[in-house]
Design a protein around this motif. Structure first.
Motif, PDB file in Angstrom:
ATOM      1  N   ALA A 181       0.851  -1.193   0.000  1.00 35.19           N
ATOM      2  CA  ALA A 181       0.000   0.000   0.000  1.00 35.19           C
ATOM      3  C   ALA A 181       0.881   1.235   0.000  1.00 35.19           C
ATOM      4  O   ALA A 181       1.731   1.398   0.877  1.00 35.19           O
ATOM      5  CB  ALA A 181      -0.928   0.007   1.212  1.00 35.19           C
ATOM      6  N   GLY A 182       0.673   2.110  -0.973  1.00 34.89           N
ATOM      7  CA  GLY A 182       1.399   3.367  -1.017  1.00 34.89           C
ATOM      8  C   GLY A 182       0.676   4.420  -0.191  1.00 34.89           C
ATOM      9  O   GLY A 182      -0.555   4.468  -0.159  1.00 34.89           O
ATOM     10  N   TYR A 183       1.439   5.267   0.470  1.00 37.25           N
ATOM     11  CA  TYR A 183       0.826   6.330   1.266  1.00 37.25           C
ATOM     12  C   TYR A 183       1.828   7.458   1.484  1.00 37.25           C
ATOM     13  O   TYR A 183       3.036   7.299   1.233  1.00 37.25           O
ATOM     14  CB  TYR A 183       0.317   5.802   2.608  1.00 37.25           C
ATOM     15  N   LEU A 184       1.306   8.585   1.919  1.00 31.56           N
ATOM     16  CA  LEU A 184       2.140   9.719   2.303  1.00 31.56           C
ATOM     17  C   LEU A 184       2.148   9.798   3.818  1.00 31.56           C
ATOM     18  O   LEU A 184       1.095   9.922   4.447  1.00 31.56           O
ATOM     19  CB  LEU A 184       1.588  11.012   1.711  1.00 31.56           C
ATOM     20  N   ALA A 185       3.325   9.696   4.405  1.00 30.04           N
ATOM     21  CA  ALA A 185       3.475   9.809   5.851  1.00 30.04           C
ATOM     22  C   ALA A 185       3.806  11.258   6.175  1.00 30.04           C
ATOM     23  O   ALA A 185       4.847  11.780   5.771  1.00 30.04           O
ATOM     24  CB  ALA A 185       4.579   8.877   6.343  1.00 30.04           C
ATOM     25  N   VAL A 186       2.892  11.903   6.896  1.00 31.92           N
ATOM     26  CA  VAL A 186       3.075  13.316   7.234  1.00 31.92           C
ATOM     27  C   VAL A 186       3.768  13.410   8.597  1.00 31.92           C
ATOM     28  O   VAL A 186       3.291  12.844   9.581  1.00 31.92           O
ATOM     29  CB  VAL A 186       1.715  14.049   7.277  1.00 31.92           C
ATOM     30  N   GLN A 187       4.874  14.113   8.638  1.00 32.99           N
ATOM     31  CA  GLN A 187       5.628  14.275   9.880  1.00 32.99           C
ATOM     32  C   GLN A 187       4.808  15.157  10.823  1.00 32.99           C
ATOM     33  O   GLN A 187       4.687  16.352  10.611  1.00 32.99           O
ATOM     34  CB  GLN A 187       6.993  14.900   9.563  1.00 32.99           C
ATOM     35  N   SER A 188       4.258  14.525  11.857  1.00 29.91           N
ATOM     36  CA  SER A 188       3.309  15.198  12.749  1.00 29.91           C
ATOM     37  C   SER A 188       3.835  15.300  14.176  1.00 29.91           C
ATOM     38  O   SER A 188       3.061  15.432  15.125  1.00 29.91           O
ATOM     39  CB  SER A 188       1.973  14.440  12.739  1.00 29.91           C
ATOM     40  N   LYS A 189       5.162  15.232  14.333  1.00 32.56           N
ATOM     41  CA  LYS A 189       5.763  15.342  15.659  1.00 32.56           C
ATOM     42  C   LYS A 189       5.977  16.801  16.063  1.00 32.56           C
ATOM     43  O   LYS A 189       5.799  17.158  17.226  1.00 32.56           O
ATOM     44  CB  LYS A 189       7.113  14.615  15.695  1.00 32.56           C
ATOM     45  N   LYS A 190       6.392  17.611  15.115  1.00 29.83           N
ATOM     46  CA  LYS A 190       6.674  19.010  15.409  1.00 29.83           C
ATOM     47  C   LYS A 190       6.425  19.835  14.150  1.00 29.83           C
ATOM     48  O   LYS A 190       6.259  19.303  13.052  1.00 29.83           O
ATOM     49  CB  LYS A 190       8.118  19.185  15.883  1.00 29.83           C
ATOM     50  N   GLU A 211      -5.386   0.155  -8.089  1.00 27.24           N
ATOM     51  CA  GLU A 211      -6.436   1.107  -7.765  1.00 27.24           C
ATOM     52  C   GLU A 211      -5.952   2.084  -6.696  1.00 27.24           C
ATOM     53  O   GLU A 211      -5.008   1.800  -5.944  1.00 27.24           O
ATOM     54  CB  GLU A 211      -7.672   0.384  -7.234  1.00 27.24           C
ATOM     55  N   SER A 212      -6.611   3.247  -6.639  1.00 27.80           N
ATOM     56  CA  SER A 212      -6.354   4.184  -5.554  1.00 27.80           C
ATOM     57  C   SER A 212      -6.920   3.617  -4.260  1.00 27.80           C
ATOM     58  O   SER A 212      -7.854   2.822  -4.271  1.00 27.80           O
ATOM     59  CB  SER A 212      -7.003   5.535  -5.860  1.00 27.80           C
ATOM     60  N   LEU A 213      -6.359   4.065  -3.137  1.00 24.14           N
ATOM     61  CA  LEU A 213      -6.755   3.530  -1.838  1.00 24.14           C
ATOM     62  C   LEU A 213      -7.333   4.614  -0.938  1.00 24.14           C
ATOM     63  O   LEU A 213      -6.858   5.750  -0.934  1.00 24.14           O
ATOM     64  CB  LEU A 213      -5.547   2.899  -1.128  1.00 24.14           C
ATOM     65  N   ASN A 214      -8.340   4.206  -0.153  1.00 20.85           N
ATOM     66  CA  ASN A 214      -8.862   5.040   0.927  1.00 20.85           C
ATOM     67  C   ASN A 214      -8.522   4.460   2.290  1.00 20.85           C
ATOM     68  O   ASN A 214      -8.812   5.068   3.324  1.00 20.85           O
ATOM     69  CB  ASN A 214     -10.375   5.188   0.803  1.00 20.85           C
ATOM     70  N   GLY A 215      -7.931   3.255   2.303  1.00 23.71           N
ATOM     71  CA  GLY A 215      -7.480   2.570   3.496  1.00 23.71           C
ATOM     72  C   GLY A 215      -6.362   1.642   3.088  1.00 23.71           C
ATOM     73  O   GLY A 215      -5.952   1.612   1.917  1.00 23.71           O
ATOM     74  N   PHE A 216      -5.864   0.858   4.018  1.00 27.18           N
ATOM     75  CA  PHE A 216      -4.701   0.021   3.703  1.00 27.18           C
ATOM     76  C   PHE A 216      -5.024  -1.098   2.724  1.00 27.18           C
ATOM     77  O   PHE A 216      -4.199  -1.459   1.887  1.00 27.18           O
ATOM     78  CB  PHE A 216      -4.134  -0.576   4.999  1.00 27.18           C
ATOM     79  N   PHE A 217      -6.232  -1.673   2.802  1.00 23.35           N
ATOM     80  CA  PHE A 217      -6.546  -2.876   2.033  1.00 23.35           C
ATOM     81  C   PHE A 217      -7.348  -2.545   0.771  1.00 23.35           C
ATOM     82  O   PHE A 217      -8.386  -1.885   0.835  1.00 23.35           O
ATOM     83  CB  PHE A 217      -7.319  -3.867   2.904  1.00 23.35           C
ATOM     84  N   SER A 218      -6.860  -3.044  -0.366  1.00 19.71           N
ATOM     85  CA  SER A 218      -7.538  -2.818  -1.644  1.00 19.71           C
ATOM     86  C   SER A 218      -8.750  -3.725  -1.774  1.00 19.71           C
ATOM     87  O   SER A 218      -8.983  -4.619  -0.953  1.00 19.71           O
ATOM     88  CB  SER A 218      -6.575  -3.088  -2.805  1.00 19.71           C
ATOM     89  N   SER A 219      -9.515  -3.538  -2.833  1.00 21.00           N
ATOM     90  CA  SER A 219     -10.724  -4.334  -3.056  1.00 21.00           C
ATOM     91  C   SER A 219     -10.416  -5.796  -3.358  1.00 21.00           C
ATOM     92  O   SER A 219     -11.312  -6.637  -3.325  1.00 21.00           O
ATOM     93  CB  SER A 219     -11.545  -3.740  -4.203  1.00 21.00           C
ATOM     94  N   SER A 220      -9.161  -6.143  -3.633  1.00 16.43           N
ATOM     95  CA  SER A 220      -8.773  -7.530  -3.888  1.00 16.43           C
ATOM     96  C   SER A 220      -8.595  -8.331  -2.604  1.00 16.43           C
ATOM     97  O   SER A 220      -8.523  -9.553  -2.643  1.00 16.43           O
ATOM     98  CB  SER A 220      -7.471  -7.584  -4.693  1.00 16.43           C
ATOM     99  N   SER A 221      -8.511  -7.632  -1.478  1.00 18.01           N
ATOM    100  CA  SER A 221      -8.240  -8.293  -0.205  1.00 18.01           C
ATOM    101  C   SER A 221      -9.528  -8.720   0.486  1.00 18.01           C
ATOM    102  O   SER A 221     -10.555  -8.031   0.410  1.00 18.01           O
ATOM    103  CB  SER A 221      -7.478  -7.336   0.713  1.00 18.01           C
ATOM    104  N   THR A 222      -9.458  -9.834   1.191  1.00 21.20           N
ATOM    105  CA  THR A 222     -10.607 -10.259   2.001  1.00 21.20           C
ATOM    106  C   THR A 222     -10.803  -9.343   3.208  1.00 21.20           C
ATOM    107  O   THR A 222     -11.808  -9.445   3.906  1.00 21.20           O
ATOM    108  CB  THR A 222     -10.431 -11.714   2.484  1.00 21.20           C
ATOM    109  N   TRP A 223      -9.849  -8.434   3.446  1.00 21.19           N
ATOM    110  CA  TRP A 223      -9.962  -7.455   4.515  1.00 21.19           C
ATOM    111  C   TRP A 223     -10.372  -6.076   3.991  1.00 21.19           C
ATOM    112  O   TRP A 223     -10.311  -5.087   4.738  1.00 21.19           O
ATOM    113  CB  TRP A 223      -8.643  -7.338   5.283  1.00 21.19           C
ATOM    114  N   HIS A 224     -10.781  -5.999   2.756  1.00 20.91           N
ATOM    115  CA  HIS A 224     -11.195  -4.707   2.200  1.00 20.91           C
ATOM    116  C   HIS A 224     -12.408  -4.163   2.949  1.00 20.91           C
ATOM    117  O   HIS A 224     -13.357  -4.892   3.243  1.00 20.91           O
ATOM    118  CB  HIS A 224     -11.548  -4.867   0.719  1.00 20.91           C
ATOM    119  N   MET A 225     -12.372  -2.873   3.240  1.00 20.42           N
ATOM    120  CA  MET A 225     -13.456  -2.211   3.982  1.00 20.42           C
ATOM    121  C   MET A 225     -14.070  -1.127   3.108  1.00 20.42           C
ATOM    122  O   MET A 225     -13.478  -0.071   2.915  1.00 20.42           O
ATOM    123  CB  MET A 225     -12.898  -1.611   5.273  1.00 20.42           C
TER     124      MET A 225
END
Length: 542
Positions: free
Chosen positions: A294-303, A339-353
């Motif tokens: 899963a691709g994502y952007l990690a935003v540095q939210s410490k400071k 496909e684009s993602l709105n969560g970690f699991f894509s529509s191909s996964s049995t954990w897709h939400m």
């Protein structure tokens, strides 16, 4: 919102009950029925054997599978891997050397029945004492990699009750522990071979180690006494041997396939995949692997301006999120694959939400409006990415342009992983264009990367949401998959609203092989050594 309660009224869970709650049982039954219905002549005519020449993207760093990570998608050595439990083509957990198990009412004791007659590649028994020895070795920091060791942090005691019974007691209740004893992440080796593990590892997987020269050639041969059989009782695997030829460059790998140097490649470039599938179907088979990660952007939210404790931190992170055009990333970087993602699991996964909420629509004007309201136009943002993966820094480049358009003052740099990790520790970045490999047990994502006390969360984003934390902890102690999915749906909705993690895209692969390779199919997330599938049932025709 999901109800925050821990279910504890289901009694002891057996392996049969476990399978009944997943798609694994149905898939296995359907596969067995289909094979059993084949005419005897068709089964007899099936050729068994051949040498598969396999080119992957990467290679292991060393041979000891407990001191090194043998990645089950990209390392040829994964064909030698074997563990207490297995995974199938749907990435569901299924029996293996552990043929049955029970879980106590309090979810603190797991008891496994060990399959009789299983041996390591040198003939030594794979029994409860041998498995205990392996797990004790993995728990010892002196003899294991931190990745493998992390899956046993809850283990209190391991007991070989007898030769064919293994009991594992945990410090606290866990409904997710089965994922810790699959062959990935914990691969078994013969205890009496530990002296040679760095030069000639002895495992219990479908193929035996012969030789290895990193990023040159890996040689493995069929393990004639592998425990698994096909529906007709024939021993698996069918192949006589596998030769691994890791090649980092996509073009080099594809050229090797086209010139006949190799028979199977793990992946080709996204740019080549579409045209190859249109023009080469007469000569090659292809497999779309929709989500190796899963691709994502990690935003540095410490400071800084995006910090969790900054007065306007959440609004600033939302301004970032509204600037991201996921469809542009889908087309420009991944060439329309996956496909684009709105969560970690894509529509191909049995954990897709499918019911995840609070997804921030692409609207750079909304980003600008937020920045103007906060008097924060031209806020500096350092976009970083890891050098090793093209899609990461290519996504970083397009994100750079999107954020600039939305009113941020942006820089974009690419670093090797050791340099990036130093930046994480110092919170010396703004947005990291990154990805995480697929996790067949969701807790391995949420407890590491979303939970505020998770190691990756603490290292990278500093994300903290107390309501999400409570749900993640509760989900670990909930056996019902549907209830867990409801909890994780709520977690993902919180993540999307907080915008410290901005999901972008499923990371796809396109595998291809000569028509001579028969009956091969990888798992949907990429592993090639899978129960009753992958290289275990493949063979070369001619």
């Amino acid at each position: 919102m999901s109800k925050l309660k821990i279910s504890n009224s289901f009694g002891q869970q057996t392996r049969r009950e476990f399978l009944a709650t997943t798609s694994a049982g149905m898939a296995a039954a359907a596969g067995a029925a289909a094979t059993a219905s084949m005419p005897g002549a068709a089964l007899a005519a099936k050729k068994k054997g051949g040498t598969l020449r396999f080119s992957t993207r990467a290679d292991a760093r060393g041979l000891d599978p407990q001191r090194n990570v043998i990645y089950y998608v990209s390392h040829p050595l994964a064909a030698t891997s074997g563990g207490l439990l297995d995974i199938d083509e749907n990435m569901d957990i299924v029996p293996a050397i552990g043929e049955e198990w029970t879980v106590s009412d309090d979810m603190k004791t797991y008891t496994f029945k060990i399959r009789k007659g299983v041996t390591f590649h040198n003939g030594a028994d794979v029994d409860a004492p041998a498995i205990k020895w392996n797990y004790d070795r993995v728990r010892d920091p002196k003899t294991s990699h931190s990745f493998h060791r992390s899956f046993f942090k809850l283990v209190k005691e391991i007991t070989a009750v007898d030769k064919h019974t293994l009991r594992i007691e945990l410090e606290s209740p866990s409904a997710v522990f089965l994922a810790s004893v699959t062959y990935y992440p914990v691969n078994l080796i013969a205890p009496n071979s530990v002296g040679q593990v760095d030069t000639h590892p002895i495992g219990c997987g479908p193929f035996k180690f012969v030789s290895w020269k990193r990023y040159a050639k890996t040689e493995m041969v069929r393990f004639e006494n592998f425990w698994q059989t096909d529906a007709a009782g024939n021993s698996l695997p069918y192949l006589d041997a596998i030769e691994g030829y890791p090649k980092k460059e996509d073009k080099v790998r594809l050229t090797a396939l086209r010139t006949g140097e190799v028979d199977l490649i793990e992946n080709m470039s996204y740019a080549d995949a579409a045209n190859f599938k249109k023009t080469q179907t007469a000569n090659y088979n292809t497999w779309d692997i929709p989500q190796v990660g899963a691709g994502y952007l990690a935003v540095q939210s410490k400071k800084g301006p995006f910090a969790m404790d900054a007065a306007d931190g959440k609004l600033m992170r939302q301004a970032l999120s509204h600037a991201i055009d996921k469809e542009a990333i889908h087309q420009a970087i991944f060439n329309g694959l996956s496909e684009s993602l709105n969560g970690f699991f894509s529509s191909s996964s049995t954990w897709h939400m499918p019911d995840i909420k609070n997804v921030k629509e692409y609207d750079p004007e909304k980003s600008k409006a937020i920045l103007r309201k906060l008097n924060a136009m031209n806020t500096p943002v350092a976009v970083v990415a890891r050098q090793a993966y093209a899609y990461m820094h290519q996504t970083g480049e397009i994100v750079y342009s999107m954020l600039e358009e939305a009113g941020f003052k942006v820089t974009n740099e690419v670093f090797d992983n050791p340099v990036l990790r130093k930046k994480y520790k110092k919170a010396d970045y703004g947005v990291d264009s990154t990805a995480n490999s697929y996790r067949f047990e969701p807790d391995q994502w949420y407890s590491v990367n979303v939970l505020s006390t998770g190691p990756s969360t603490k290292l990278r984003t500093g994300y903290k949401n107390e309501a999400a934390d409570k749900l993640i902890v509760a989900a670990r102690q909930t056996r019902d998959k549907q209830v867990r999915m409801e909890m994780y749906t709520d977690v993902e909705s919180m993540v999307n609203d907080d915008c410290a993690l901005i999901y972008t895209h499923g990371i796809p692969l396109t595998s291809a092989a000569t028509k001579k390779l028969k009956d091969y199919k990888p798992a949907f997330a990429g592993p090639f050594n899978i129960s009753n599938g992958g290289v275990r049932v493949a063979y070369m025709d001619g």
